[in-house]
Design an enzyme around this catalytic site. Sequence first.
Site, PDB file in Angstrom:
ATOM      1  N   GLY A 183       0.752  -1.266  -0.136  1.00  0.00           N
ATOM      2  CA  GLY A 183       0.103  -0.078   0.085  1.00  0.00           C
ATOM      3  C   GLY A 183       0.762   1.271   0.020  1.00  0.00           C
ATOM      4  O   GLY A 183       0.416   2.364  -0.345  1.00  0.00           O
ATOM      5  N   ASP A 184       2.095   1.222   0.481  1.00  0.00           N
ATOM      6  CA  ASP A 184       2.763   2.498   0.453  1.00  0.00           C
ATOM      7  C   ASP A 184       4.291   2.110   0.733  1.00  0.00           C
ATOM      8  O   ASP A 184       5.269   2.294   1.559  1.00  0.00           O
ATOM      9  CB  ASP A 184       2.557   3.310   1.828  1.00  0.00           C
ATOM     10  CG  ASP A 184       3.328   4.654   1.770  1.00  0.00           C
ATOM     11  OD1 ASP A 184       3.704   5.125   0.734  1.00  0.00           O
ATOM     12  OD2 ASP A 184       3.401   5.326   2.831  1.00  0.00           O
TER      13      ASP A 184
END
Length: 267
Positions: A183-184
């Site tokens: 996600g990041d």
Amino acid sequence: MDLAFVFLEKLHSSWVPVRSGESGNIVFQRADAQAFAKIAPAAHHTELAEERDRLIWLQGRGVACPEVISWREEQEGACLVMTAIPGVPAADLSGAHLLKAWPSMVAQLNAVHSLSLEECPFERRLSGMFARAVDVVSRNAVNPDFLPDEDKHTPQPDLLARIERELTVRLEQESTELTVCHGDPCMPNFMVSAETLQCTGLIDLGRLGKADRYADLALMIANADGSWTCPDEAERAFDILFTSLGIDAPDRERLAFYLRLDPLTWG
């Protein structure tokens, strides 16, 4: 009363402030460097709880990441205490050292991507991220510091409209390559041993969930870009990443799409 004091006085050990996050979270490191405390104000309690839930789910699943030590909630906010992952952030490495660490970083990301979709309870699909972008733009809350220079002065609704024009095609692609994503996966979220230049684990997993793997790949490549000292390093890293995934012809337009979407989902 100071938010950090509310929680740290109950942890019965010495803590050193490390940084304040973009979300308003405050991070402290325990004096023995073996644990971190992340403190969120009430407005960001939900996001911190999401990180806690993902870390708990990841334990025993072959991903090197922090373990939850404790969780506290008060009216003022919440505090997540977790074990430290040894090493330094990949963002602190020189371009040459980052390139040496890169294959092991790719392996750590692949460990996430190899997790069972059926067992993963967390969602980060494109439809949900676009809805998040719609909300952020509706509040005029896009952080211009997250935008590339060429987009900083473009009206936010225009940035969103550009994403929407590609949405149908990207949703179809996502349906064929859905995976569990970090996600990041930016350089500060990969920890690396300064001695061996091997990746020791991943941190900041609050956005982990089912998504198009290109969403992760786009962020990893783009965030590393500022570390390379010559085009050859960037191209070698690109080749290592996609070769390890068995992707012979990476879709650069798809990568660009997720880079345009991501800045609109923070705020």
